[in-house]
Design a protein around this motif. Structure first.
Motif, PDB file in Angstrom:
ATOM      1  N   SER A  17       0.846  -1.197   0.000  1.00  0.00           N
ATOM      2  CA  SER A  17       0.000   0.000   0.000  1.00  0.00           C
ATOM      3  C   SER A  17       0.881   1.247   0.000  1.00  0.00           C
ATOM      4  O   SER A  17       1.776   1.377   0.834  1.00  0.00           O
ATOM      5  CB  SER A  17      -0.889  -0.039   1.249  1.00  0.00           C
ATOM      6  N   ILE A  21       1.116   1.451   6.382  1.00  0.00           N
ATOM      7  CA  ILE A  21       2.041   1.179   7.486  1.00  0.00           C
ATOM      8  C   ILE A  21       3.109   0.175   7.028  1.00  0.00           C
ATOM      9  O   ILE A  21       4.285   0.305   7.371  1.00  0.00           O
ATOM     10  CB  ILE A  21       1.248   0.619   8.696  1.00  0.00           C
ATOM     11  N   ASP A  40       2.447  -8.674  -0.811  1.00  0.00           N
ATOM     12  CA  ASP A  40       1.127  -8.033  -0.828  1.00  0.00           C
ATOM     13  C   ASP A  40       0.250  -8.734  -1.854  1.00  0.00           C
ATOM     14  O   ASP A  40       0.748  -9.397  -2.764  1.00  0.00           O
ATOM     15  CB  ASP A  40       1.251  -6.540  -1.194  1.00  0.00           C
ATOM     16  N   CYS A  65       1.364 -12.204  -2.630  1.00  0.00           N
ATOM     17  CA  CYS A  65       1.024 -13.275  -1.685  1.00  0.00           C
ATOM     18  C   CYS A  65      -0.216 -12.908  -0.894  1.00  0.00           C
ATOM     19  O   CYS A  65      -0.294 -11.845  -0.277  1.00  0.00           O
ATOM     20  CB  CYS A  65       2.197 -13.511  -0.730  1.00  0.00           C
ATOM     21  N   ASN A  66      -1.178 -13.817  -0.928  1.00  0.00           N
ATOM     22  CA  ASN A  66      -2.388 -13.660  -0.128  1.00  0.00           C
ATOM     23  C   ASN A  66      -2.150 -14.383   1.204  1.00  0.00           C
ATOM     24  O   ASN A  66      -1.878 -15.586   1.217  1.00  0.00           O
ATOM     25  CB  ASN A  66      -3.555 -14.310  -0.886  1.00  0.00           C
ATOM     26  N   VAL A  67      -2.270 -13.649   2.310  1.00  0.00           N
ATOM     27  CA  VAL A  67      -1.912 -14.253   3.609  1.00  0.00           C
ATOM     28  C   VAL A  67      -2.907 -15.315   4.088  1.00  0.00           C
ATOM     29  O   VAL A  67      -2.683 -15.926   5.123  1.00  0.00           O
ATOM     30  CB  VAL A  67      -1.727 -13.192   4.720  1.00  0.00           C
ATOM     31  N   ASN A  93       1.701  -7.787   8.974  1.00  0.00           N
ATOM     32  CA  ASN A  93       1.058  -6.468   8.922  1.00  0.00           C
ATOM     33  C   ASN A  93      -0.231  -6.461   8.111  1.00  0.00           C
ATOM     34  O   ASN A  93      -1.090  -5.604   8.327  1.00  0.00           O
ATOM     35  CB  ASN A  93       2.066  -5.467   8.321  1.00  0.00           C
ATOM     36  N   MET A 143       0.516  -7.101  13.825  1.00  0.00           N
ATOM     37  CA  MET A 143      -0.163  -5.805  13.841  1.00  0.00           C
ATOM     38  C   MET A 143      -1.561  -5.957  14.435  1.00  0.00           C
ATOM     39  O   MET A 143      -2.455  -6.519  13.826  1.00  0.00           O
ATOM     40  CB  MET A 143      -0.237  -5.264  12.408  1.00  0.00           C
ATOM     41  N   TYR A 160     -13.538  -7.076  13.460  1.00  0.00           N
ATOM     42  CA  TYR A 160     -12.166  -6.534  13.412  1.00  0.00           C
ATOM     43  C   TYR A 160     -11.571  -6.499  14.823  1.00  0.00           C
ATOM     44  O   TYR A 160     -10.431  -6.927  15.042  1.00  0.00           O
ATOM     45  CB  TYR A 160     -12.210  -5.143  12.790  1.00  0.00           C
ATOM     46  N   LYS A 164      -8.307  -8.609  15.975  1.00  0.00           N
ATOM     47  CA  LYS A 164      -7.101  -7.919  16.469  1.00  0.00           C
ATOM     48  C   LYS A 164      -6.805  -8.311  17.910  1.00  0.00           C
ATOM     49  O   LYS A 164      -5.649  -8.322  18.340  1.00  0.00           O
ATOM     50  CB  LYS A 164      -7.266  -6.409  16.331  1.00  0.00           C
ATOM     51  N   GLY A 191      -3.427   3.250  17.130  1.00  0.00           N
ATOM     52  CA  GLY A 191      -4.728   3.912  17.093  1.00  0.00           C
ATOM     53  C   GLY A 191      -4.971   4.341  15.656  1.00  0.00           C
ATOM     54  O   GLY A 191      -4.590   3.632  14.715  1.00  0.00           O
ATOM     55  N   VAL A 193      -4.324   5.782  12.224  1.00  0.00           N
ATOM     56  CA  VAL A 193      -3.112   6.097  11.467  1.00  0.00           C
ATOM     57  C   VAL A 193      -3.547   6.639  10.104  1.00  0.00           C
ATOM     58  O   VAL A 193      -4.509   6.146   9.510  1.00  0.00           O
ATOM     59  CB  VAL A 193      -2.240   4.831  11.254  1.00  0.00           C
ATOM     60  N   THR A 195      -3.628   6.438   6.832  1.00  0.00           N
ATOM     61  CA  THR A 195      -3.376   5.562   5.675  1.00  0.00           C
ATOM     62  C   THR A 195      -4.683   5.445   4.883  1.00  0.00           C
ATOM     63  O   THR A 195      -5.679   6.098   5.219  1.00  0.00           O
ATOM     64  CB  THR A 195      -2.954   4.133   6.117  1.00  0.00           C
ATOM     65  N   ARG A 198      -9.118   3.051   5.542  1.00  0.00           N
ATOM     66  CA  ARG A 198     -10.542   3.402   5.654  1.00  0.00           C
ATOM     67  C   ARG A 198     -11.096   3.876   4.310  1.00  0.00           C
ATOM     68  O   ARG A 198     -12.154   4.503   4.244  1.00  0.00           O
ATOM     69  CB  ARG A 198     -10.732   4.464   6.749  1.00  0.00           C
TER      70      ARG A 198
HETATM   71  N1  NAD Z   1      -4.570   2.701   9.551  1.00  0.00           N
HETATM   72  C1  NAD Z   1      -5.021   2.570  10.785  1.00  0.00           C
HETATM   73  O1  NAD Z   1      -5.651   3.482  11.340  1.00  0.00           O
HETATM   74  C2  NAD Z   1      -4.734   1.298  11.542  1.00  0.00           C
HETATM   75  C3  NAD Z   1      -4.982   1.279  12.921  1.00  0.00           C
HETATM   76  C4  NAD Z   1      -4.730   0.114  13.647  1.00  0.00           C
HETATM   77  C5  NAD Z   1      -4.226  -1.007  13.012  1.00  0.00           C
HETATM   78  N2  NAD Z   1      -3.998  -0.963  11.665  1.00  0.00           N
HETATM   79  C6  NAD Z   1      -3.468  -2.184  11.042  1.00  0.00           C
HETATM   80  O2  NAD Z   1      -2.259  -1.901  10.385  1.00  0.00           O
HETATM   81  C7  NAD Z   1      -2.099  -2.793   9.269  1.00  0.00           C
HETATM   82  C8  NAD Z   1      -1.807  -1.998   8.019  1.00  0.00           C
HETATM   83  O3  NAD Z   1      -2.887  -1.131   7.770  1.00  0.00           O
HETATM   84  P1  NAD Z   1      -2.805   0.124   6.785  1.00  0.00           P
HETATM   85  O4  NAD Z   1      -3.538   1.220   7.447  1.00  0.00           O
HETATM   86  O5  NAD Z   1      -1.421   0.324   6.299  1.00  0.00           O
HETATM   87  O6  NAD Z   1      -3.744  -0.424   5.619  1.00  0.00           O
HETATM   88  P2  NAD Z   1      -3.642  -0.306   4.033  1.00  0.00           P
HETATM   89  O7  NAD Z   1      -5.006  -0.642   3.534  1.00  0.00           O
HETATM   90  O8  NAD Z   1      -3.017   0.974   3.634  1.00  0.00           O
HETATM   91  O9  NAD Z   1      -2.636  -1.503   3.678  1.00  0.00           O
HETATM   92  C9  NAD Z   1      -2.983  -2.842   3.894  1.00  0.00           C
HETATM   93  C10 NAD Z   1      -2.275  -3.684   2.848  1.00  0.00           C
HETATM   94  O10 NAD Z   1      -2.602  -5.043   3.098  1.00  0.00           O
HETATM   95  C11 NAD Z   1      -2.811  -5.672   1.845  1.00  0.00           C
HETATM   96  N3  NAD Z   1      -3.688  -6.829   2.016  1.00  0.00           N
HETATM   97  C12 NAD Z   1      -5.013  -6.854   2.279  1.00  0.00           C
HETATM   98  N4  NAD Z   1      -5.451  -8.115   2.326  1.00  0.00           N
HETATM   99  C13 NAD Z   1      -4.373  -8.913   2.113  1.00  0.00           C
HETATM  100  C14 NAD Z   1      -4.184 -10.316   2.020  1.00  0.00           C
HETATM  101  N5  NAD Z   1      -5.209 -11.163   2.141  1.00  0.00           N
HETATM  102  N6  NAD Z   1      -2.929 -10.780   1.780  1.00  0.00           N
HETATM  103  C15 NAD Z   1      -1.902  -9.932   1.616  1.00  0.00           C
HETATM  104  N7  NAD Z   1      -2.017  -8.600   1.666  1.00  0.00           N
HETATM  105  C16 NAD Z   1      -3.244  -8.096   1.917  1.00  0.00           C
HETATM  106  C17 NAD Z   1      -3.474  -4.616   0.974  1.00  0.00           C
HETATM  107  O11 NAD Z   1      -3.316  -4.901  -0.400  1.00  0.00           O
HETATM  108  C18 NAD Z   1      -2.717  -3.371   1.416  1.00  0.00           C
HETATM  109  O12 NAD Z   1      -1.579  -3.140   0.614  1.00  0.00           O
HETATM  110  C19 NAD Z   1      -3.396  -3.600   9.212  1.00  0.00           C
HETATM  111  O13 NAD Z   1      -3.209  -4.830   9.878  1.00  0.00           O
HETATM  112  C20 NAD Z   1      -4.384  -2.752   9.981  1.00  0.00           C
HETATM  113  O14 NAD Z   1      -5.442  -3.494  10.514  1.00  0.00           O
HETATM  114  C21 NAD Z   1      -4.234   0.160  10.931  1.00  0.00           C
END
Ligand code: NAD
Length: 254
Positions: A17, A21, A40, A65-67, A93, A143, A160, A164, A191, A193, A195, A198
């Motif tokens: 992404s 993060i 990703d 890669c799909n996790v 992550n 994460m 969610y 988590k 908390g 972030v 990105t 959402r």
């Molecule tokens: N942004 C926030 O406010 C926030 C807060 C708390 C926790 N988090 C956690 O931080 C992590 C990163 O979030 P982010 O805000 O960078 O999100 P993001 O949507 O910017 O990035 C998430 C990435 O995960 C990839 N992804 C989704 N499903 C996948 C799968 N099945 N296999 C592989 N990759 C996959 C997406 O393609 C994307 O590139 C997540 O675990 C999220 O839950 C985010």
């Protein structure tokens, strides 16, 4: 230098992404000298992140890669071992969220959110553990989210929060299994972030509302989350396991 990761090999999931993060984590690990494998669902995003990390002078690989696909995970782990000979650090992550109330939540919604966040963490951890056990060294950083600890109310639904929170419990239980072998399992619980998770839903007015109750009065930057991950991935954090670091601006204090 404190927290040098020179010569370490790291895998970071969900790091494609562009404002995410995961990308910041990859750049932070690379900045400390680690070679990084970027995974990703989005192969182009993964390649972009890997190229940005390579520009810092480390070796990188990028894989689609799909996790939740165990076969794809095994392939990434196999290729990483072929190329680097070891896996020192795994950052689980990859994650997705969905703002939906329980009465409107379908079984498919539940499965999707819990699978990507929680099952993905289990599958990837299981896949790297044999290599870590062989070397007697490993750092797994998962994460989580403030939603796990305060019972949602931030953005995602109860599925969610449950996923988590499950990540925290999974990490504690796994820590007990592998700590005697030099492997630590920790989590970072951010908390809000800034990105795209959402889906860019917030305009400026919504952002002000969302941050009004946060003592720091702002969202975190992805770099602030990445710094905590980097610390937990370091040698120096070797006596910390089964723990989490909150990066939430004071929005929840234990
Ligand atoms: N942004 C926030 O406010 C926030 C807060 C708390 C926790 N988090 C956690 O931080 C992590 C990163 O979030 P982010 O805000 O960078 O999100 P993001 O949507 O910017 O990035 C998430 C990435 O995960 C990839 N992804 C989704 N499903 C996948 C799968 N099945 N296999 C592989 N990759 C996959 C997406 O393609 C994307 O590139 C997540 O675990 C999220 O839950 C985010």
């Amino acid at each position: 230098m404190l927290f040098s990761l020179k010569g370490r090999t790291a895998i970071v999931t969900g790091a494609g992404s562009r404002r995410g993060i995961g990308r910041s984590i990859v750049l932070a690990l690379a900045g400390q000298g680690a070679n990084v494998v970027v995974c990703d669902l989005d192969p182009d995003g993964a390649k972009e992140t890997a190229a940005a990390a390579a520009a810092l002078g480390v070796k990188t690989e990028a894989y689609k890669c799909n996790v939740v696909n165990e076969q794809e995970i095994k392939e990434v782990v196999g290729k990483t071992l072929e190329k680097f000979g070891k896996i020192d650090i795994l950052v689980n992550n990859a994650g997705i969220t969905q703002p939906v109330k329980v009465l409107s939540m379908s079984e498919a919604d539940w499965d999707r959110i819990v699978d990507v966040n929680l099952k993905g963490t289990f599958l990837f951890s299981k896949a790297v553990l044999p290599a870590m056990l062989e070397k007697g060294y490993g750092r797994i950083v998962n994460m989580s989210s403030v939603s796990a600890k305060r019972g949602g109310g931030v953005f995602g639904g109860a599925h969610y929060s449950a996923a988590k929170s499950g990540i925290l419990a999974f990490g504690k239980a796994l820590s007990r299994e592998v700590a005697p072998n030099g492997i630590t399992i920790n989590a970072v619980a951010p908390g809000l972030v800034a990105t795209d998770i959402r889906g860019g839903l917030e305009d400026e007015e919504t952002q002000v509302k969302m941050t009004a109750d946060i003592p720091c009065r702002r969202m975190a930057t992805p770099e602030e989350v990445a710094a905590a991950v980097c610390f937990l991935a370091s040698d120096e954090a070797g006596y910390i396991t089964g723990e989490e670091i909150d990066v939430n601006g004071g929005s929840h204090m234990d």
